[in-house]
Write a protein that holds these residues in place. Structure first.
Motif, PDB file in Angstrom:
ATOM      1  N   UNK A 139       0.557  -1.261  -0.602  1.00  0.00           N
ATOM      2  CA  UNK A 139       0.313  -0.052  -0.084  1.00  0.00           C
ATOM      3  C   UNK A 139       0.699   1.042  -0.278  1.00  0.00           C
ATOM      4  N   UNK A 140       2.515   1.643   0.270  1.00  0.00           N
ATOM      5  CA  UNK A 140       2.977   2.684   0.586  1.00  0.00           C
ATOM      6  C   UNK A 140       4.088   1.758  -0.242  1.00  0.00           C
ATOM      7  N   UNK A 141       4.079   2.007  -1.480  1.00  0.00           N
ATOM      8  CA  UNK A 141       5.471   1.549  -2.388  1.00  0.00           C
ATOM      9  C   UNK A 141       6.739   2.644  -2.149  1.00  0.00           C
ATOM     10  N   UNK A 142       7.909   2.792  -2.119  1.00  0.00           N
ATOM     11  CA  UNK A 142       8.326   3.891  -2.353  1.00  0.00           C
ATOM     12  C   UNK A 142       9.387   4.211  -4.481  1.00  0.00           C
ATOM     13  N   UNK A 143       8.502   3.267  -4.863  1.00  0.00           N
ATOM     14  CA  UNK A 143       8.978   3.630  -6.431  1.00  0.00           C
ATOM     15  C   UNK A 143       8.469   2.770  -6.859  1.00  0.00           C
ATOM     16  N   UNK A 144       7.314   3.790  -7.800  1.00  0.00           N
ATOM     17  CA  UNK A 144       6.896   3.620  -8.384  1.00  0.00           C
ATOM     18  C   UNK A 144       6.793   2.465  -9.453  1.00  0.00           C
ATOM     19  N   UNK A 145       7.681   1.992 -10.198  1.00  0.00           N
ATOM     20  CA  UNK A 145       8.783   1.585 -11.534  1.00  0.00           C
ATOM     21  C   UNK A 145       8.418   0.610 -11.922  1.00  0.00           C
ATOM     22  N   UNK A 146       8.181  -0.098 -12.327  1.00  0.00           N
ATOM     23  CA  UNK A 146       7.501  -1.356 -12.874  1.00  0.00           C
ATOM     24  C   UNK A 146       8.675  -2.125 -13.208  1.00  0.00           C
ATOM     25  N   UNK A 147      10.084  -2.222 -12.654  1.00  0.00           N
ATOM     26  CA  UNK A 147      10.555  -2.951 -13.280  1.00  0.00           C
ATOM     27  C   UNK A 147      11.486  -3.756 -11.782  1.00  0.00           C
ATOM     28  N   UNK A 148      12.414  -4.708 -11.921  1.00  0.00           N
ATOM     29  CA  UNK A 148      13.127  -5.273 -11.161  1.00  0.00           C
ATOM     30  C   UNK A 148      13.669  -4.532 -10.068  1.00  0.00           C
ATOM     31  N   UNK A 149      14.006  -3.135 -10.311  1.00  0.00           N
ATOM     32  CA  UNK A 149      14.985  -2.547  -9.326  1.00  0.00           C
ATOM     33  C   UNK A 149      13.871  -1.589  -9.029  1.00  0.00           C
ATOM     34  N   UNK A 150      12.825  -1.542  -9.472  1.00  0.00           N
ATOM     35  CA  UNK A 150      12.024  -0.627  -8.189  1.00  0.00           C
ATOM     36  C   UNK A 150      10.920  -1.401  -7.442  1.00  0.00           C
ATOM     37  N   UNK A 151      11.232  -2.446  -8.334  1.00  0.00           N
ATOM     38  CA  UNK A 151      10.445  -3.850  -7.406  1.00  0.00           C
ATOM     39  C   UNK A 151      11.243  -4.006  -6.263  1.00  0.00           C
ATOM     40  N   UNK A 152      12.619  -4.169  -5.852  1.00  0.00           N
ATOM     41  CA  UNK A 152      13.731  -4.426  -4.966  1.00  0.00           C
ATOM     42  C   UNK A 152      14.071  -3.359  -4.194  1.00  0.00           C
ATOM     43  N   UNK A 153      13.648  -2.180  -4.711  1.00  0.00           N
ATOM     44  CA  UNK A 153      13.456  -1.094  -3.799  1.00  0.00           C
ATOM     45  C   UNK A 153      11.850  -1.028  -2.734  1.00  0.00           C
ATOM     46  N   UNK A 154      11.076  -2.128  -3.213  1.00  0.00           N
ATOM     47  CA  UNK A 154       9.993  -1.457  -2.545  1.00  0.00           C
ATOM     48  C   UNK A 154       9.853  -3.110  -1.531  1.00  0.00           C
ATOM     49  N   UNK A 155      10.976  -4.258  -1.731  1.00  0.00           N
ATOM     50  CA  UNK A 155      10.695  -4.771  -0.959  1.00  0.00           C
ATOM     51  C   UNK A 155      11.378  -5.202   0.377  1.00  0.00           C
ATOM     52  N   UNK A 156      11.065  -4.126   1.468  1.00  0.00           N
ATOM     53  CA  UNK A 156      12.218  -3.201   2.750  1.00  0.00           C
ATOM     54  C   UNK A 156      11.406  -3.578   3.563  1.00  0.00           C
ATOM     55  N   UNK A 157      11.672  -3.033   4.435  1.00  0.00           N
ATOM     56  CA  UNK A 157      11.400  -3.240   6.248  1.00  0.00           C
ATOM     57  C   UNK A 157      12.489  -1.379   6.807  1.00  0.00           C
ATOM     58  N   UNK A 158      11.587  -0.335   6.971  1.00  0.00           N
ATOM     59  CA  UNK A 158      11.907   0.785   6.927  1.00  0.00           C
ATOM     60  C   UNK A 158      11.666   1.226   8.653  1.00  0.00           C
ATOM     61  N   UNK A 159      12.793   1.846   9.297  1.00  0.00           N
ATOM     62  CA  UNK A 159      13.071   2.332  10.621  1.00  0.00           C
ATOM     63  C   UNK A 159      11.563   3.988  10.802  1.00  0.00           C
ATOM     64  N   UNK A 160      10.897   3.856  11.462  1.00  0.00           N
ATOM     65  CA  UNK A 160      10.909   5.313  12.362  1.00  0.00           C
ATOM     66  C   UNK A 160      11.361   5.154  13.794  1.00  0.00           C
ATOM     67  N   UNK A 161      11.852   6.675  14.367  1.00  0.00           N
ATOM     68  CA  UNK A 161      12.409   5.957  15.452  1.00  0.00           C
ATOM     69  C   UNK A 161      11.806   7.598  16.501  1.00  0.00           C
TER      70      UNK A 161
END
Lengths: 443, 246
Positions: free
Chosen positions: B220-242
């Motif tokens: 629901x909250x994509x970091x990269x909207x590009x429909x490419x392997x690079x974009x997909x890789x950037x979206x499969x992530x865990x981020x920190x907010x502190x």
């Protein structure tokens, strides 16, 4: 030599009696259309409304009778209009069913002809207002009444669909907002029913309670950060938290008897299935119970069987994501999970039909997610949709014949309606933005 | 001859009768044992449930609709949390208890942003900037996986763990995200699993579990909207907010 002779005899034997020759692969196609032609007259009568407005109303009726899974609207001709006006020789219409409409002082009257059984039934007048949104719903109600007379079954035209709508499908914090929308079954009359200015997803219409006036729905909101399950009435849209449990609460489902809520939660550190006893008008009873958990696996998307005794859900406990069912009876031990989708790969988002005979779900088919239907009696998985666009989140209408789902291409997502008799899905939403997670219920 | 035949017949009848009696005795005995065993199992189940904190047996019966009286708690207008010590009844299967499977840790009792919580909601948490951005680095997952494989990502988790141990008043949200190719409903669950994996790693490294909350955004909250392997890789992530509590 002896060996050669034996081989020769064996070869001749095989030719004469043995192995069947390769046969053509034959696919048996159902060539008899389940749809009956129906003739809908123009809306004739006085000048209560402009001609363009009447055309809009005719479009509403045409949609209803073109997509109800039972009829297909026959093309209008002057000759047929005259035949219907004169009511002489109606058999010349060459259709089994016909409906004539007439308008007088803003009142729409209609007469239904069943030309197979040879009867005509007039309907009481419908008072039109001139407000298209209101009149649309009155016509949907009329369509259902006609459907009931012709097929002795309830229609679903006067029903509602709820879905999540993200206005801007772009990345970034400022555009991350989604509300729940209500619309008619043809996608018209969209109305925002939550105003959280937060991110709301996965609405679920709560079945109507006997004698209860409020129409309630569940949804997931990210308003405090973690997704939690809320309940609200469609008229007020103000959510109250349903479950008091730590962690992320997602993907709610409610039993038809409206007494059990199933959902996915990571309270214990895994994404497990939980069940909570609730009374939608009052509150929750007791505390939630872990219903299914499995080491190193993800559980998702519960859906109740109509009698509430079983829950179908997605799990990757055996590798790829597949759909299983378990008993909803609680115990302190994990219930046995029975695999449903043996053929389909990467199966997700199951929806149990209200009559209990089928399960709709999405499965990856030649690289694209398509809607499939599992038939419990035949134990067969059948692909329902085809074509481009990843189709997900199917939800049944009350007649167990129609389904609504969302289909997405790149950044857009729209809702489609399909029925088991007409596999060509019809797009019901328009405009920009992401429309997804539909749910379907009566008004 | 006739008498011999009759005697033989009677003998056979008697034997048949005895055999039938024996079979019935065995069936009845087994049934009784099964009934007794199931009663015992039920008793065990309730007994286990009774050991789950402050909840009484009657309350559990109410929960599953077998009790005569029902205790229903109204839904909250607010998002207040009840603060129960035990807010759910867990399954008791041995393979879920940790020693036979992956190590998992229950979520903190406190739900940030809800009434009664000492922490703000997600709006009060911030993305790490400056030097902290080097400590709390986004980590990336392979397709359809929830564990981290690359050494650099595991080292990033180790750095975050050291910081959190040294700063017990720092609280973090770990957000779990997926790329746009998976089914969206399933991805909501997969996002939760990824976030919990990172949380479990931090706790294994000695961080107090109450410092770490998780959020699943699925896709629901994509970091990269590009429909490419690079974009997909950037979206499969865990981020920190502190959030630093003063």
């Amino acid at each position: 030599m002896k060996r050669l002779t034996t081989l020769l005899f064996l070869f001749i034997g095989i030719l004469l009696f043995g192995v069947d020759a390769p046969q053509e692969i034959r696919v048996q196609l159902d060539t008899v259309s389940p749809l009956s032609p129906i003739y809908l007259s123009q809306i004739n009568g006085d000048a209560s409304f402009p001609a363009q407005y009447l055309k809009e109303l005719e479009k509403v009726l045409t949609f209803d009778f073109n997509h109800n899974g039972k009829t297909k609207v026959a093309g209008k001709t002057k000759e047929k209009e005259l035949l219907l006006l004169s009511t002489n020789n109606l058999k010349a219409l060459e259709v089994p069913f016909a409906v004539s409409f007439s308008l007088k002082e803003k009142n729409l009257s209609c007469k239904v002809y069943n030309l197979i059984e040879g009867y005509a039934k007039p309907f009481s007048e419908v008072a039109l207002t001139g407000a298209l949104g209101q009149d649309r719903q009155k016509l949907h109600k009329l369509s259902d009444a006609i459907h009931k007379v012709l097929f002795q079954e309830e229609g679903i035209a006067y029903s509602r669909i709820l879905y999540s709508y993200q206005n801007k499908a772009s990345a970034g914090e400022d555009s991350w907002s989604s509300e729940i929308i209500e619309c008619d079954w043809d996608g018209e009359n969209p109305k925002t029913i939550t105003r959280e200015k937060s991110y709301c997803v996965t609405p679920v219409l709560i079945p109507k309670g006997e004698g209860l006036a409020k129409d309630l729905f569940l949804y997931v909101s990210y308003k405090t950060g973690q997704p939690k399950i809320f309940i609200a009435s469609i008229d007020e849209g103000k959510g109250k938290k349903v479950v008091d449990i730590r962690g992320n609460q997602i993907l709610p489902a409610i039993s038809k008897k409206r007494d059990k809520l199933a959902f996915v939660c990571d309270a214990g550190g895994r994404t497990d299935l939980f069940i909570q006893s609730i009374r939608p008008e009052i509150g929750r009873t007791g505390i939630p119970k872990q219903l299914f958990s499995y080491p190193r696996s993800t559980q998702a998307s519960p859906t109740f069987s109509p009698d509430g005794s079983k829950v179908a859900f997605v799990s990757d406990k055996d590798g790829a994501a597949r759909i299983y069912w378990i008993s909803s009876e609680v115990s302190n031990k994990r219930p046995t999970a029975h695999l449903i989708t043996k053929k389909s790969k990467e199966s997700s988002c199951p929806s149990w039909s209200p009559d209990g005979t089928k399960l709709a779900y999405s499965a990856k088919t030649e690289g694209i997610r398509q809607i499939w239907v599992y038939d419990f009696a035949a134990e067969e998985e059948r692909q329902l949709t085809s074509g481009t666009g990843n189709k997900e989140n199917p939800c049944w209408a009350g007649n167990s014949l129609h389904l609504v789902f969302n289909s997405s291409d790149n950044d857009s997502s729209d809702l489609y309606v399909v029925n088991l008799n007409q596999p060509d899905a019809v797009k019901i939403t328009k405009g920009q933005g992401k429309k997804h997670y539909p749910t379907w219920g009566p008004r | 001859m006739g008498t011999t035949l009759t005697n033989t017949y009677l003998k056979k009848q008697k034997e048949e009768c005895m055999r039938k009696s024996l079979v019935w005795t065995v069936i009845l005995s087994c049934s009784s044992l099964l009934v007794l065993d199931s009663c015992k199992k039920n008793d065990d189940a309730w007994s286990d449930s009774n050991n789950l904190g402050s909840y009484k047996r009657a309350k559990e019966r109410v929960l599953w609709g077998t009790g005569a009286s029902e205790e229903t708690v109204a839904f909250h207008e607010s998002t207040e949390s009840s603060g129960f010590d035990n807010d759910f009844i867990p399954l008791q299967d041995e393979d879920l208890k940790g020693q036979f499977s992956e190590v998992v840790f229950a979520q903190p009792k406190d739900s940030p942003g809800e009434e009664g919580s000492f922490l703000p909601g997600i709006e009060g948490f911030h993305l790490p900037i400056g030097a902290l951005a080097q400590v709390f680095q986004t980590v990336y997952f392979n397709t359809d996986e929830y564990t981290l494989k690359k050494q650099e990502h595991l080292q990033a988790i180790a750095r975050a763990a050291e910081y959190l141990k040294a700063h017990p008043k720092t609280y973090v949200f770990v957000t779990g995200n997926c790329d746009q190719r998976g089914p969206e409903a399933y991805n909501l669950a997969l996002g939760a699993r990824r976030a919990n994996y990172v949380r479990n790693l931090l706790i294994e490294k000695g961080v107090n579990g109450d410092q770490i909350h998780t959020i699943s955004y699925g896709k629901e909250k994509l970091a990269d909207l590009s429909n490419s392997p690079e974009g997909w890789a950037k979206n499969r992530r865990a981020e920190f907010k502190f959030y630093e509590k003063r």
